[in-house]
Design an enzyme around this catalytic site. Structure first.
Site, PDB file in Angstrom:
ATOM      1  N   ARG A 109       0.840  -1.198   0.000  1.00 27.49           N
ATOM      2  CA  ARG A 109       0.000   0.000   0.000  1.00 27.49           C
ATOM      3  C   ARG A 109       0.876   1.249   0.000  1.00 27.49           C
ATOM      4  NH1 ARG A 109      -4.757   1.011   4.425  1.00 27.49           N
ATOM      5  NH2 ARG A 109      -3.049   1.357   5.893  1.00 27.49           N
ATOM      6  N   SER A 110       0.558   2.169  -0.880  1.00 22.34           N
ATOM      7  CA  SER A 110       1.299   3.439  -0.903  1.00 22.34           C
ATOM      8  C   SER A 110       0.387   4.574  -0.440  1.00 22.34           C
ATOM      9  CB  SER A 110       1.864   3.709  -2.296  1.00 22.34           C
ATOM     10  OG  SER A 110       2.892   2.780  -2.576  1.00 22.34           O
ATOM     11  N   SER A 119      -5.271  -2.833  -1.953  1.00 23.19           N
ATOM     12  CA  SER A 119      -4.000  -2.626  -1.258  1.00 23.19           C
ATOM     13  C   SER A 119      -4.096  -2.922   0.239  1.00 23.19           C
ATOM     14  CB  SER A 119      -3.505  -1.196  -1.471  1.00 23.19           C
ATOM     15  OG  SER A 119      -4.490  -0.265  -1.064  1.00 23.19           O
ATOM     16  N   VAL A 180       2.255   7.567  -5.097  1.00 25.69           N
ATOM     17  CA  VAL A 180       2.939   7.316  -6.371  1.00 25.69           C
ATOM     18  C   VAL A 180       3.166   5.825  -6.619  1.00 25.69           C
ATOM     19  CG1 VAL A 180       4.062   9.586  -6.382  1.00 25.69           C
ATOM     20  CG2 VAL A 180       5.330   7.601  -5.572  1.00 25.69           C
ATOM     21  N   TYR A 189      -2.945  10.060 -14.740  1.00 31.81           N
ATOM     22  CA  TYR A 189      -3.097  11.229 -15.602  1.00 31.81           C
ATOM     23  C   TYR A 189      -3.779  12.370 -14.883  1.00 31.81           C
ATOM     24  CZ  TYR A 189      -8.110  10.679 -16.265  1.00 31.81           C
ATOM     25  OH  TYR A 189      -9.451  10.618 -16.053  1.00 31.81           O
ATOM     26  N   TYR A 473      -9.769   1.583 -17.428  1.00 31.18           N
ATOM     27  CA  TYR A 473      -8.481   2.123 -16.949  1.00 31.18           C
ATOM     28  C   TYR A 473      -8.123   1.440 -15.630  1.00 31.18           C
ATOM     29  CZ  TYR A 473      -5.411   5.759 -14.862  1.00 31.18           C
ATOM     30  OH  TYR A 473      -4.408   6.463 -14.240  1.00 31.18           O
ATOM     31  N   TYR A 476      -8.656   2.969 -12.310  1.00 29.18           N
ATOM     32  CA  TYR A 476     -10.047   3.059 -11.869  1.00 29.18           C
ATOM     33  C   TYR A 476     -10.557   1.638 -11.663  1.00 29.18           C
ATOM     34  CZ  TYR A 476      -9.994   7.960 -13.494  1.00 29.18           C
ATOM     35  OH  TYR A 476      -9.715   9.290 -13.684  1.00 29.18           O
TER      36      TYR A 476
HETATM   37  C1  LIG Z   1      -9.979  10.492  -4.658  1.00 31.94           C
HETATM   38  C2  LIG Z   1      -9.253   9.849  -5.800  1.00 31.94           C
HETATM   39  C3  LIG Z   1      -8.784  10.644  -6.842  1.00 31.94           C
HETATM   40  C4  LIG Z   1      -8.088  10.077  -7.912  1.00 31.94           C
HETATM   41  N1  LIG Z   1      -7.647  10.879  -8.929  1.00 31.94           N
HETATM   42  C5  LIG Z   1      -6.980  10.337  -9.971  1.00 31.94           C
HETATM   43  C6  LIG Z   1      -6.503  11.140 -11.052  1.00 31.94           C
HETATM   44  O1  LIG Z   1      -6.661  12.356 -11.071  1.00 31.94           O
HETATM   45  N2  LIG Z   1      -5.860  10.534 -12.074  1.00 31.94           N
HETATM   46  C7  LIG Z   1      -5.643   9.198 -12.095  1.00 31.94           C
HETATM   47  O2  LIG Z   1      -5.009   8.704 -13.037  1.00 31.94           O
HETATM   48  N3  LIG Z   1      -6.077   8.404 -11.078  1.00 31.94           N
HETATM   49  C8  LIG Z   1      -6.737   8.944 -10.042  1.00 31.94           C
HETATM   50  N4  LIG Z   1      -7.181   8.136  -9.032  1.00 31.94           N
HETATM   51  C9  LIG Z   1      -6.914   6.692  -9.099  1.00 31.94           C
HETATM   52  C10 LIG Z   1      -5.516   6.383  -8.564  1.00 31.94           C
HETATM   53  O3  LIG Z   1      -4.565   6.700  -9.554  1.00 31.94           O
HETATM   54  C11 LIG Z   1      -5.387   4.892  -8.256  1.00 31.94           C
HETATM   55  O4  LIG Z   1      -6.323   4.526  -7.286  1.00 31.94           O
HETATM   56  C12 LIG Z   1      -3.965   4.551  -7.790  1.00 31.94           C
HETATM   57  O5  LIG Z   1      -3.731   3.184  -7.964  1.00 31.94           O
HETATM   58  C13 LIG Z   1      -3.760   4.929  -6.348  1.00 31.94           C
HETATM   59  O6  LIG Z   1      -2.451   4.718  -5.930  1.00 31.94           O
HETATM   60  P1  LIG Z   1      -2.188   4.573  -4.342  1.00 31.94           P
HETATM   61  O7  LIG Z   1      -0.759   4.297  -4.150  1.00 31.94           O
HETATM   62  O8  LIG Z   1      -2.799   5.736  -3.652  1.00 31.94           O
HETATM   63  O9  LIG Z   1      -3.116   3.351  -4.037  1.00 31.94           O
HETATM   64  P2  LIG Z   1      -2.936   1.965  -3.238  1.00 31.94           P
HETATM   65  O10 LIG Z   1      -4.335   1.622  -2.836  1.00 31.94           O
HETATM   66  O11 LIG Z   1      -1.908   2.063  -2.175  1.00 31.94           O
HETATM   67  O12 LIG Z   1      -2.435   0.976  -4.373  1.00 31.94           O
HETATM   68  C14 LIG Z   1      -3.140   0.736  -5.559  1.00 31.94           C
HETATM   69  C15 LIG Z   1      -2.642  -0.577  -6.179  1.00 31.94           C
HETATM   70  O13 LIG Z   1      -1.236  -0.505  -6.393  1.00 31.94           O
HETATM   71  C16 LIG Z   1      -0.546  -1.464  -5.585  1.00 31.94           C
HETATM   72  N5  LIG Z   1       0.621  -0.810  -4.997  1.00 31.94           N
HETATM   73  C17 LIG Z   1       0.621   0.276  -4.191  1.00 31.94           C
HETATM   74  N6  LIG Z   1       1.869   0.584  -3.860  1.00 31.94           N
HETATM   75  C18 LIG Z   1       2.680  -0.318  -4.441  1.00 31.94           C
HETATM   76  C19 LIG Z   1       4.080  -0.518  -4.443  1.00 31.94           C
HETATM   77  N7  LIG Z   1       4.896   0.301  -3.791  1.00 31.94           N
HETATM   78  N8  LIG Z   1       4.561  -1.561  -5.143  1.00 31.94           N
HETATM   79  C20 LIG Z   1       3.744  -2.390  -5.813  1.00 31.94           C
HETATM   80  N9  LIG Z   1       2.414  -2.251  -5.845  1.00 31.94           N
HETATM   81  C21 LIG Z   1       1.884  -1.214  -5.163  1.00 31.94           C
HETATM   82  C22 LIG Z   1      -1.536  -1.872  -4.527  1.00 31.94           C
HETATM   83  O14 LIG Z   1      -1.238  -3.157  -4.005  1.00 31.94           O
HETATM   84  C23 LIG Z   1      -2.839  -1.801  -5.276  1.00 31.94           C
HETATM   85  O15 LIG Z   1      -2.982  -2.930  -6.095  1.00 31.94           O
HETATM   86  C24 LIG Z   1      -7.872   8.684  -7.944  1.00 31.94           C
HETATM   87  C25 LIG Z   1      -8.336   7.895  -6.897  1.00 31.94           C
HETATM   88  C26 LIG Z   1      -9.041   8.459  -5.835  1.00 31.94           C
HETATM   89  C27 LIG Z   1      -9.555   7.586  -4.730  1.00 31.94           C
HETATM   90  C1  LIG Z   2     -13.900   8.382  -7.668  1.00 25.38           C
HETATM   91  O1  LIG Z   2     -14.872   8.581  -6.723  1.00 25.38           O
HETATM   92  C2  LIG Z   2     -14.500   9.349  -5.607  1.00 25.38           C
HETATM   93  C3  LIG Z   2     -15.649   9.403  -4.685  1.00 25.38           C
HETATM   94  O2  LIG Z   2     -16.750   9.938  -5.334  1.00 25.38           O
HETATM   95  C4  LIG Z   2     -14.126  10.730  -6.038  1.00 25.38           C
HETATM   96  O3  LIG Z   2     -13.708  11.487  -4.920  1.00 25.38           O
HETATM   97  C5  LIG Z   2     -13.003  10.631  -7.012  1.00 25.38           C
HETATM   98  O4  LIG Z   2     -12.678  11.909  -7.490  1.00 25.38           O
HETATM   99  C6  LIG Z   2     -13.352   9.705  -8.149  1.00 25.38           C
HETATM  100  N1  LIG Z   2     -12.168   9.533  -8.920  1.00 25.38           N
HETATM  101  C7  LIG Z   2     -11.747  10.386  -9.825  1.00 25.38           C
HETATM  102  C8  LIG Z   2     -10.458  10.085 -10.460  1.00 25.38           C
HETATM  103  O5  LIG Z   2     -12.385  11.335 -10.179  1.00 25.38           O
END
Ligand SMILES: Cc1cc2nc3c(=O)[nH]c(=O)nc-3n(C[C@H](O)[C@H](O)[C@H](O)COP(=O)(O)OP(=O)(O)OC[C@H]3O[C@@H](n4cnc5c(N)ncnc54)[C@H](O)[C@@H]3O)c2cc1C
Ligand SMILES: *[C@@H]1O[C@H](CO)[C@@H](O)[C@H](O)[C@H]1NC(C)=O
Ligand SMILES: *[C@@H]1O[C@H](CO)[C@@H](O)[C@H](O)[C@H]1NC(C)=O
Ligand SMILES: *[C@@H]1O[C@H](CO)[C@@H](O)[C@H](O)[C@H]1NC(C)=O
Ligand SMILES: *[C@@H]1O[C@H](CO)[C@@H](O)[C@H](O)[C@H]1NC(C)=O
Ligand SMILES: *[C@@H]1O[C@H](CO)[C@@H](O)[C@H](O)[C@H]1NC(C)=O
Ligand SMILES: *[C@@H]1O[C@H](CO)[C@@H](O)[C@H](O)[C@H]1NC(C)=O
Ligand SMILES: *[C@@H]1O[C@H](CO)[C@@H](O)[C@H](O)[C@H]1NC(C)=O
Ligand SMILES: *[C@@H]1O[C@H](CO)[C@@H](O)[C@H](O)[C@H]1NC(C)=O
Ligand SMILES: *[C@@H]1O[C@H](CO)[C@@H](O)[C@H](O)[C@H]1NC(C)=O
Ligand SMILES: *[C@@H]1O[C@H](CO)[C@@H](O)[C@H](O)[C@H]1NC(C)=O
Ligand SMILES: *[C@@H]1O[C@H](CO)[C@@H](O)[C@H](O)[C@H]1NC(C)=O
Ligand SMILES: *[C@@H]1O[C@H](CO)[C@@H](O)[C@H](O)[C@H]1NC(C)=O
Length: 536
Positions: A109-110, A119, A180, A189, A473, A476
């Site tokens: 989890r990151s 995660s 990240v 993106y 994607y 998502y």
């Molecule tokens: C509020 C919100 C806004 C978002 N906005 C955008 C956006 O603007 N653009 C966009 O492209 N996406 C967006 N996302 C989606 C986001 O890019 C993905 O959910 C992304 O995977 C999150 O990364 P994380 O490290 O926070 O998640 P985590 O939940 O920690 O990890 C996501 C996945 O990656 C794996 N992982 C995490 N860390 C590692 C590591 N170090 N090594 C190997 N695997 C790992 C996890 O096991 C899991 O499978 C958004 C999501 C949310 C909830």
């Molecule tokens: C996905 O849903 C959450 C909760 O509604 C929202 O905050 C988030 O912005 C959505 N994801 C993106 C990349 O827009």
């Protein structure tokens, strides 16, 4: 609600109870696992300081800290046996070696933003390796690059860049608390997409701990694995420790605007025109739109509002002349525009305009809710009749916020070949569309009602979106597309969602997976399968 609220997940819970009881029952295994961690890590910083079991009083706080989706905080949600928050690479290596030895799965989890909680949730006994303490960032302005540890958030990355230079940025997501580790390995993106592509397109090196517990960089992992982790998801291949990213130039003045139009203000006509032009605009101009139902001007009346949010890499006069040329229907005026710096535009999109920059360092700044998002890609505009059906569905939703967010591609995205990284949605995928529903009420029934609404909208959209495959994607993440059954899913089954996420890159991902993790140690509900299951 009592135990009946867990009804939907009973199979899962049963499996979990069964297996975790047997694991916990032999507490000697538990002890041995903890000992193994100590034996395999660096004694200068004892790993015990960063190991949490349910007996530690802070276990729950650490677990909940970066859970973004409240759907996975209920008492029905399976919990990890152990959480490790590594301070050193050797802590990660020990976690891998010992989990393998004692038959535990690992969830890395990151930032914890995974839409389906992968995660930090698993159906089988597991530990979480939470990278939040490994988040240092080293920006080298001369070299135009930065080393970023996996636990850093996008907000921390943007802040650190702006702290050193006003003319560099990084093209990644909008929400500052996204990590990240997950984001870059799944694509990533945001507002700079049309100019510079994805975050994953701007990675030049990486460190990863593989299933043998070995630390590898780009040179030692080889180009196949380095390719796979830039869009194929890190979780199938190992634990990413850090990325070396390429900074991109940004002008010292950028311009932002947010303009809302309701049906009464010609929202429909404007949206139809936007769909014709948004992917073809100058690459310095990014305009996304989100659409939702809102209260109308009369008591009890509802209408549709569409909000255009934009970043332009230039000044107001440049923006106005482009808009006048390509999209005059929006009626953008100088008063709507705000000239600012790139880093202030980051705050603007995150909803923190006017606040000090260090709000970007706050990992718990976003308000959490329950949500379910799904995604599609559009290859042609949604026609007027299609829009009318969406409005109708919006009006049906009660006690929740429903929204579609459409983001234009084109520009740089058209120039990058489909096979350059595992992320295949390039030329021809004109727009990404995301269906969002979020709510604040607890409970399985409420949850089911809202999730059903998203599924209905998704079903309704089928004629208007990409087909064969109906693309999605990875970042998502959507388990409605299918899931592995505890690692034993066949290639044929996994290709149902694999082709949606990766299209033709799926096969190469299977080959890389088979080579670097032949025992399928790193697996989850949607991990890449092994090729030995090709024919099953
Ligand atoms: C509020 C919100 C806004 C978002 N906005 C955008 C956006 O603007 N653009 C966009 O492209 N996406 C967006 N996302 C989606 C986001 O890019 C993905 O959910 C992304 O995977 C999150 O990364 P994380 O490290 O926070 O998640 P985590 O939940 O920690 O990890 C996501 C996945 O990656 C794996 N992982 C995490 N860390 C590692 C590591 N170090 N090594 C190997 N695997 C790992 C996890 O096991 C899991 O499978 C958004 C999501 C949310 C909830
Ligand atoms: C996905 O849903 C959450 C909760 O509604 C929202 O905050 C988030 O912005 C959505 N994801 C993106 C990349 O827009
Ligand atoms: C142990 O960690 C210290 C710093 O924390 C470092 O100097 C040393 O090289 C590490 N040793 C090993 C074997 O990794
Ligand atoms: C959790 O408890 C164990 C046993 O008491 C202890 O060794 C460990 O240091 C504790 N973990 C943390 C992070 O304090
Ligand atoms: C950079 O960060 C340091 C430490 O947080 C801070 O004191 C300084 O004001 C920042 N500089 C800029 C230009 O943001
Ligand atoms: C919309 O109108 C309803 C009643 O018609 C009201 O309960 C609700 O608070 C209004 N919402 C907003 C955001 O004003
Ligand atoms: C806006 O930018 C253009 C192109 O960079 C430049 O020629 C022009 O002078 C700028 N206008 C203002 C008012 O700053
Ligand atoms: C908009 O474009 C029209 C012609 O296409 C031109 O006559 C007009 O001056 C332009 N207005 C602005 C503000 O650039
Ligand atoms: C521009 O930004 C400033 C400072 O954040 C704000 O006060 C102003 O209202 C903004 N103007 C517009 C048109 O958004
Ligand atoms: C982070 O943001 C939350 C929510 O706005 C706030 O309660 C908290 O005090 C902030 N933390 C810091 C360190 O500023
Ligand atoms: C929406 O919430 C209100 C107040 O909590 C409740 O009375 C109503 O039954 C809810 N509507 C639906 C469709 O659940
Ligand atoms: C996969 O299935 C085989 C035979 O059906 C079984 O022996 C093996 O343990 C299963 N593997 C997993 C990871 O469930
Ligand atoms: C992992 O270690 C085993 C046994 O030493 C070795 O055969 C295998 O090649 C290693 N795997 C990788 C991906 O390096």
């Amino acid at each position: 609600m009592g135990s009946s609220s867990c009804a939907e997940t009973y199979i899962l819970v049963f499996t979990l109870l069964f297996s975790s009881v047997s694991w916990a029952a032999s507490s000697s295994v538990h002890q041995n696992f903890l000992q193994c961690l100590t034996l395999n890590s660096n004694s200068s910083t004892p790993i015990t300081k960063v190991v949490y079991t349910p007996h530690n009083s802070s276990y729950e706080t650490v677990l909940d800290f970066s859970i973004q989706n409240l759907r996975f905080t209920s008492s029905c949600t399976p919990r990890p046996q152990v959480i490790v928050t590594p301070l050193l690479v050797s802590h990660i290596q020990a976690a891998v070696i010992c989990s393998k030895k004692y038959g535990l799965q690992i969830r890395a989890r990151s930032g914890g933003h995974d839409y389906e909680g992968l995660s930090y949730v698993s159906e089988v006994p597991f530990i979480i390796v939470d990278l939040l303490e490994l988040r240092s960032i080293n920006v080298d302005v001369e070299d135009g690059s930065a080393w970023v540890e996996a636990g850093a958030t996008l907000g921390e990355v943007y802040y650190s860049i702006a702290n050193k230079t006003a003319t560099h940025g990084f093209p990644a997501g909008i929400c500052p608390t996204v990590g990240v580790g997950g984001h870059l390995s799944g694509g990533g993106y945001g507002t700079l997409l049309r100019k510079y592509g994805l975050a994953a397109d701007n990675i030049i090196d990486a460190y990863i701990v593989d299933s043998n517990g070995t630390l590898l960089n780009r040179e030692s992992m080889g180009e196949d694995l380095f390719w796979a982790i830039r869009g194929g998801g890190g979780a199938s291949f190992g634990i990413i420790v850090s990325w070396k990213i390429k900074l991109v130039p940004v002008p010292s003045t950028v311009t932002v605007f947010t303009v809302t139009r309701t049906l009464e203000q010609d929202a429909e006509k404007i949206l139809l025109k936007w769909q014709q032009v948004a992917d073809k605009l100058h690459e310095d101009l990014f305009i996304r739109v989100y659409v939702q139902a809102v209260n109308g001007s009369q008591e009890g009346e509802r209408t549709i509002s569409s909000t255009y949010e934009s970043l332009f890499l230039g000044n107001t006069s440049g923006l106005l002349s482009l808009m006048n040329e390509s999209f005059p229907e929006l009626g953008l005026a100088a008063d709507d525009c705000n000239e600012t710096s790139w880093i202030e535009s980051v705050l603007y999109f995150a909803g923190f305009s006017g606040q000090p920059l260090d709000v970007l360092l706050n990992r718990s700044q976003t308000s959490k809710n329950y949500f379910k998002n799904k995604s599609d890609f559009l290859k042609e505009p949604i026609p007027e009749t299609g829009l009318h059906g969406i409005w109708k569905l919006f009006y049906e939703l009660k006690n929740a916020t429903g929204m579609i967010i459409i983001s234009p591609y084109g520009g740089r995205m058209n120039e990058i070949p489909e096979t350059e990284t595992p992320f295949p949605h390039r030329k021809g995928s004109l727009y990404s569309i995301q269906y969002v529903v979020n709510w604040l009420e607890e409970g399985e029934e409420v949850s089911k009602r809202h999730i059903d609404w998203t599924r209905k909208l998704y079903k309704y959209m089928a004629p208007y979106v990409s087909k064969s495959p109906r693309a999605a994607y990875l970042n998502y993440r959507d388990l409605d597309l299918g899931r592995n059954k505890n690692g034993n899913t066949s290639y044929a089954q996994a290709s149902i969602w694999g082709l949606k996420y990766y299209k033709i890159n799926f096969n190469r991902l299977v080959q890389v997976k088979t080579k670097v993790d032949p025992s399928n140690f790193f697996r989850n509900e949607q991990s890449i399968p092994l090729s030995s299951w090709w024919k099953k």
